[in-house]
Design an enzyme around this catalytic site. Structure first.
Site, PDB file in Angstrom:
ATOM      1  N   ASN A  33       0.856  -1.100  -0.007  1.00  0.00           N
ATOM      2  CA  ASN A  33      -0.147   0.024  -0.035  1.00  0.00           C
ATOM      3  C   ASN A  33       0.730   1.227  -0.220  1.00  0.00           C
ATOM      4  OD1 ASN A  33      -2.096   1.834   0.300  1.00  0.00           O
ATOM      5  ND2 ASN A  33      -2.781   1.218   2.409  1.00  0.00           N
ATOM      6  N   ASP A  41      13.230   5.212  -5.155  1.00  0.00           N
ATOM      7  CA  ASP A  41      14.533   5.488  -6.239  1.00  0.00           C
ATOM      8  C   ASP A  41      14.327   4.832  -7.296  1.00  0.00           C
ATOM      9  OD1 ASP A  41      16.910   6.214  -7.187  1.00  0.00           O
ATOM     10  OD2 ASP A  41      17.694   5.848  -5.181  1.00  0.00           O
ATOM     11  N   HIS A  65      20.385   5.173  -3.164  1.00  0.00           N
ATOM     12  CA  HIS A  65      21.840   6.216  -3.800  1.00  0.00           C
ATOM     13  C   HIS A  65      21.752   7.170  -2.779  1.00  0.00           C
ATOM     14  CE1 HIS A  65      18.996   8.814  -5.961  1.00  0.00           C
ATOM     15  NE2 HIS A  65      20.298   9.633  -5.890  1.00  0.00           N
ATOM     16  N   ALA A 109       6.599   8.835  11.658  1.00  0.00           N
ATOM     17  CA  ALA A 109       6.442   9.782  10.640  1.00  0.00           C
ATOM     18  C   ALA A 109       7.616  10.901  10.704  1.00  0.00           C
ATOM     19  CB  ALA A 109       5.150  10.694  11.199  1.00  0.00           C
ATOM     20  N   THR A 114      18.867   5.552   9.078  1.00  0.00           N
ATOM     21  CA  THR A 114      20.075   5.472   8.325  1.00  0.00           C
ATOM     22  C   THR A 114      20.758   4.156   8.865  1.00  0.00           C
ATOM     23  OG1 THR A 114      21.006   6.630  10.457  1.00  0.00           O
ATOM     24  CG2 THR A 114      20.482   8.108   8.737  1.00  0.00           C
ATOM     25  N   ARG A 129      15.871   6.331  15.789  1.00  0.00           N
ATOM     26  CA  ARG A 129      16.419   5.463  17.037  1.00  0.00           C
ATOM     27  C   ARG A 129      15.254   4.628  17.460  1.00  0.00           C
ATOM     28  NH1 ARG A 129      21.056   7.261  17.289  1.00  0.00           N
ATOM     29  NH2 ARG A 129      21.646   9.643  17.708  1.00  0.00           N
TER      30      ARG A 129
END
Length: 181
Positions: A33, A41, A65, A109, A114, A129
């Site tokens: 969804n 990307d 990327h 949200a 990372t 986190r």
């Protein structure tokens, strides 16, 4: 004419259809969804895998990327992105390359992901986190449902919510949370 203009605008914003991305190499499981404004990307979509029963809220970005090195090294960093089963990614979240999101994870949200997200965890923030456990969160909300207004799908715009239902919902939700099917 308006349909063609909308399609061109979507393309300019990087909003290529899921079907087109699959043709270009994106791997997607069942029941995906993807809400409006999501960008996957397209230039490296073949490096992205999305599992079963996954939801992307509006404006999610999935990047395989990172061009931050292009000017200095003449190369762009690339990496796999793997999203497990039963994952929810909240509005405006960004998932960067070389990230694996485990099954049953919830991404808050606006989070910037990372690093890998463990299965069954909730992450939020920038950088994201771990802030909780999915199973505990779901159990807490099951309990909250017993004390809160709960509405079926007929209370949504797409199913013709009436002016009276809108008024009642606004009244019911004054100072509390509710749940809708």
């Amino acid at each position: 004419m308006i349909g063609k203009m909308k399609e061109l605008l979507k393309k300019a914003r990087g909003e290529i259809s899921t079907e087109q991305l699959i043709k270009m190499g994106l791997t997607v499981g069942k029941n995906f969804n993807r809400r409006p404004g999501c960008i996957i990307d397209y230039s490296h979509c073949f490096l992205i895998t999305i599992g079963d029963d996954v939801t992307f809220a509006p404006r999610v970005h999935i990047l395989a990327h990172d061009a931050s090195t292009k000017v200095h090294l003449n190369y762009t960093k690339i990496g796999l992105v793997e999203i497990g089963d039963r994952v929810f990614i909240g509005a405006g979240a960004i998932v960067l390359p070389n990230v694996k999101i485990g099954n049953d994870a919830i991404i808050g949200a606006g989070a910037v992901v990372t690093k890998d997200v463990p299965a069954g965890s909730i992450v939020a923030g920038s950088p994201a986190r771990v802030v909780g456990n999915t199973a505990e969160y779901i159990e807490k909300n099951k309990e909250l449902m017993t004390l809160s207004p709960v509405y079926d799908h007929t209370w949504t715009v797409s199913h013709g919510i009436t002016p009276e239902q809108k008024r009642k919902m606004k009244e019911d939700l004054r100072n509390k949370i509710g749940f809708i099917e």
